[in-house]
Design an enzyme around this catalytic site. Sequence first.
Site, PDB file in Angstrom:
ATOM      1  N   ASP A  67       0.863  -1.188   0.000  1.00  0.00           N
ATOM      2  CA  ASP A  67       0.000   0.000   0.000  1.00  0.00           C
ATOM      3  C   ASP A  67       0.898   1.236   0.000  1.00  0.00           C
ATOM      4  OD1 ASP A  67      -3.009   0.909   0.636  1.00  0.00           O
ATOM      5  OD2 ASP A  67      -1.620   2.230   1.688  1.00  0.00           O
TER       6      ASP A  67
ATOM      7  N   ASP B 214      -4.479   2.313  -4.802  1.00  0.00           N
ATOM      8  CA  ASP B 214      -3.029   2.349  -4.607  1.00  0.00           C
ATOM      9  C   ASP B 214      -2.550   1.084  -3.891  1.00  0.00           C
ATOM     10  OD1 ASP B 214      -4.219   2.870  -2.166  1.00  0.00           O
ATOM     11  OD2 ASP B 214      -2.820   4.459  -1.577  1.00  0.00           O
TER      12      ASP B 214
END
Length: 368
Positions: free
Chosen positions: A240, A283
């Site tokens: 992440d 993301d």
Amino acid sequence: MAIFLVALVSCLLLGGSWLVYSHSEKLFEERRQTSMVMLTEGVSLAVLESLLVRDFGAIEARLIQALSNGNVQSAAVTDVRGNVIANVARDPKTGRPMAVFSTQRMTLPTSGSTSVLDDDGNLLSWHALNGANPVGWLRLEVVDDTKKALRSLARETLTVAVIFSGFMLLVFGWILRRAYVVIDGNEVRLQTENSHLTDKANNDPLTGLPNRTALMQKLQDSMARVDEAGSGSLAVCFIDLDRFKPVNDEHGHRVGDKVLQSVTSRIRTMARQGDFLARIGGDEFVLIVHGLENTWEIEPVLSRLLHVTTTPFLAEGHSARLGFSIGVTIYPQDKSDANTLINHADQAMYKTKRTGGGGWALWQAGAE
């Protein structure tokens, strides 16, 4: 006697031609249904992936991809109440796909999947989009001139049988061959186009990486190979991005998309041959590292992965300093199914987030 023989041959040829036409039409209907199911499944798989993450731009892009099939005239996605989420159709003048903006609510079918003919003779194919719960509907408008071609062939057979009765047996063989060529050619084209759509359905349109669907299939296959070998292991790394949201907020999604593409490129440069990288969210990325003999072998891989963030990411003249928060779980030490492995790696990633990010953590049973 000669007239009787000619009449008999004519009747036999006409009857045979009618049987060929009837059989060809039946075969066409069966194969068209099969091709339609394959086409609809390929498109719905792509649309559902984007609909679940509420990426409306990706939904419209998927529908435009569906119109690369020359038989698809329009494609639309609605919510469960029939409100249009995305709608694309061919421009009547250019034939190119274009977005259609409409607030009109569509009338939904009563069953999960159905096909009906509209007033123009086009086939409207409805398919329910279901995640954990029903989330919407996919509608494809399809036109296919194969049936018209078959009817044209039947008329040609009748004309030839009346005018050139002496050559009717030859025409019988010709029409049989033509009918099968039309059907088989159409089926091959539909299957090729559907295969192309399915490939697109398994890839993220922004980065070109495999998406969640392709990731789950790859992870299950990799786990099966580890089980079959009886040795070695693999690592599931949940990545992440740290500090990515301010990039979108301050510079817009165009810059954010460019940054994600740059991140993808850097991760690919450090990944080993045989490793598998996928994008599963805005993301969020997952890297499967294969061929580990010992757990500690993952550490240099993660060190290289974290090192790619030491240099700022450049996009559209803007510089973004990002970090990676990484969660890792090892199979078969973590003896879980594919979904649970992803969840465990996600939990370990949040452990890294809570300590400030920019590092990695290994999932352990019983630990938060």
